[in-house]
Design an enzyme around this catalytic site. Structure first.
Site, short mmCIF file in Angstrom:
data_model
loop_
_atom_site.label_atom_id
_atom_site.label_comp_id
_atom_site.label_asym_id
_atom_site.label_seq_id
_atom_site.Cartn_x
_atom_site.Cartn_y
_atom_site.Cartn_z
CD GLU A 138 3.03 -1.12 6.44
OE1 GLU A 138 2.91 0.06 6.74
OE2 GLU A 138 3.22 -1.48 5.26
CG HIS A 156 8.27 -1.31 3.36
ND1 HIS A 156 7.32 -2.28 3.61
CD2 HIS A 156 7.67 -0.13 3.70
CE1 HIS A 156 6.19 -1.72 4.04
NE2 HIS A 156 6.39 -0.41 4.13
CG HIS A 193 -0.31 0.05 2.54
ND1 HIS A 193 -0.80 -0.64 3.64
CD2 HIS A 193 0.78 0.70 2.98
CE1 HIS A 193 -0.02 -0.39 4.69
NE2 HIS A 193 0.94 0.42 4.32
CG HIS A 213 0.50 4.53 7.52
ND1 HIS A 213 -0.53 3.75 7.05
CD2 HIS A 213 1.64 3.88 7.18
CE1 HIS A 213 -0.02 2.70 6.42
NE2 HIS A 213 1.29 2.75 6.49
C1 DHB Z 1 6.22 3.50 1.85
C2 DHB Z 1 5.63 2.26 2.18
C3 DHB Z 1 4.59 2.17 3.12
O1 DHB Z 1 4.02 1.00 3.50
C4 DHB Z 1 4.10 3.31 3.72
O2 DHB Z 1 3.06 3.18 4.56
C5 DHB Z 1 4.68 4.54 3.42
C6 DHB Z 1 5.72 4.63 2.49
C7 DHB Z 1 7.29 3.62 0.83
O3 DHB Z 1 7.92 2.64 0.43
O4 DHB Z 1 7.51 4.77 0.37
FE FE Z 2 2.57 1.36 5.28
#
Ligand code: DHB
Ligand code: FE
Length: 279
Positions: free
Chosen positions: A239, A192, A12, A59
């Site tokens: 997540e 990530h 997302h 978030h």
């Molecule tokens: C990114 C990924 C995320 O899950 C998020 O909530 C905000 C930013 C990203 O990779 O930029």
């Molecule tokens: Fe996120």
């Protein structure tokens, strides 16, 4: 009786909203990501859900670090986008279903999941982007129930607890007397990390194993603590707990209708899956 016809799990990343606004779906950077979704849309056209139960993490828009529920359920008639970072796109509000939300809240509390109930709730990219990827005309044909999981501030719920929340959600939905079809979505991940010394961290080997486990060994990730999951997938890769909740709403045996995996979109290894209960 309501029936869960399947689950869609997807990453997302906020930048996806920017790409949609600019019409970049065929751009070489974006195409391998967006190409994951036409099969999901074909599947949705076939299963025709009336309801989406959206499992995601907020978030910092609806909840902030000062008040952080572990699990919260929306019980509003409508949910509006209040996204961060890329402006507030003018997407139509999402219809809720307060009666179903309250049914789910009552059943979960009976089932020893003491969730926070939210009669007002704003939603962010973790809710709006999966909807926009599934229904690009943004004429949302479903009513929605938001299920918010804390994947942001320690202590996080364990993968085992999240899987069991999914099991409890399935029992709650099965006891909804209306004859309606439900799709459960789980958003976020895959690996990530946006902050700290490991910013930019991605773990393809773990992600592919995790996606395989969603089909063949759904409780696999429950052998890891949340700290281990952060080590393996990144501070935001965790997540994937939302995927665990969504997976927990399906029976042990599932059929994979479709999946896609692509690195990177922004800082994220993106994954998506469409799963159905096995016949
Ligand atoms: C990114 C990924 C995320 O899950 C998020 O909530 C905000 C930013 C990203 O990779 O930029
Ligand atoms: Fe996120």
């Amino acid at each position: 009786m309501a029936r869960i016809v399947g689950a869609i799990t997807t990453s997302h990343v906020p930048a996806i909203g920017g790409a949609i606004a600019k019409g970049l779906q065929q751009d070489p950077y974006w195409k391998p990501f967006f190409d994951g979704f036409p099969p999901a849309r074909d599947w949705l056209a076939k299963v025709k859900p009336e309801i989406v139960v959206m499992v995601y993490n907020d978030h910092g828009l609806n909840f902030f670090l000062d008040k952080m529920p572990t699990f919260a359920i929306g019980a509003a008639g409508e949910y509006r986008n209040a996204d961060e970072g890329w402006g507030i796109p003018t997407v139509k509000p999402f219809r809720g279903d307060p009666e179903l939300s309250w049914h789910i809240i009552e059943k979960l509390v009976e089932d020893e999941f003491d969730v926070v109930s939210c009669q007002e709730m704003v939603v962010d990219h973790a809710f709006t982007l999966p909807m926009a990827l599934c229904w690009p005309d943004q004429n949302w044909p479903v009513r929605t129930v938001p299920v918010v999981v804390n994947t942001v501030q320690a202590p996080l719920p364990s993968a085992a607890r999240c899987y069991k929340l999914g099991n409890a959600l399935a029992r709650a939905i099965a006891s909804w007397p209306k004859d309606e079809r439900v799709v459960v979505m789980g958003t976020g991940g895959l690996s990530h990390q946006l902050d700290g010394e490991r910013a930019g961290f991605i773990n393809k080997e773990f992600d592919l194993k995790f996606m395989d486990s969603m089909v063949n060994d759904p409780a696999w990730a429950t052998k890891y603590s949340t700290v281990e999951l952060v080590e393996l997938s990144g501070t935001q890769g965790v997540e994937l707990l939302n995927w665990m909740v969504a997976r927990g709403t399906l029976p042990e045996k599932v059929k994979k209708q479709h999946s896609n995996y692509h690195i990177p979109i922004s800082n994220t290894a993106t994954g998506m899956m469409v799963l159905e209960p096995a016949a």
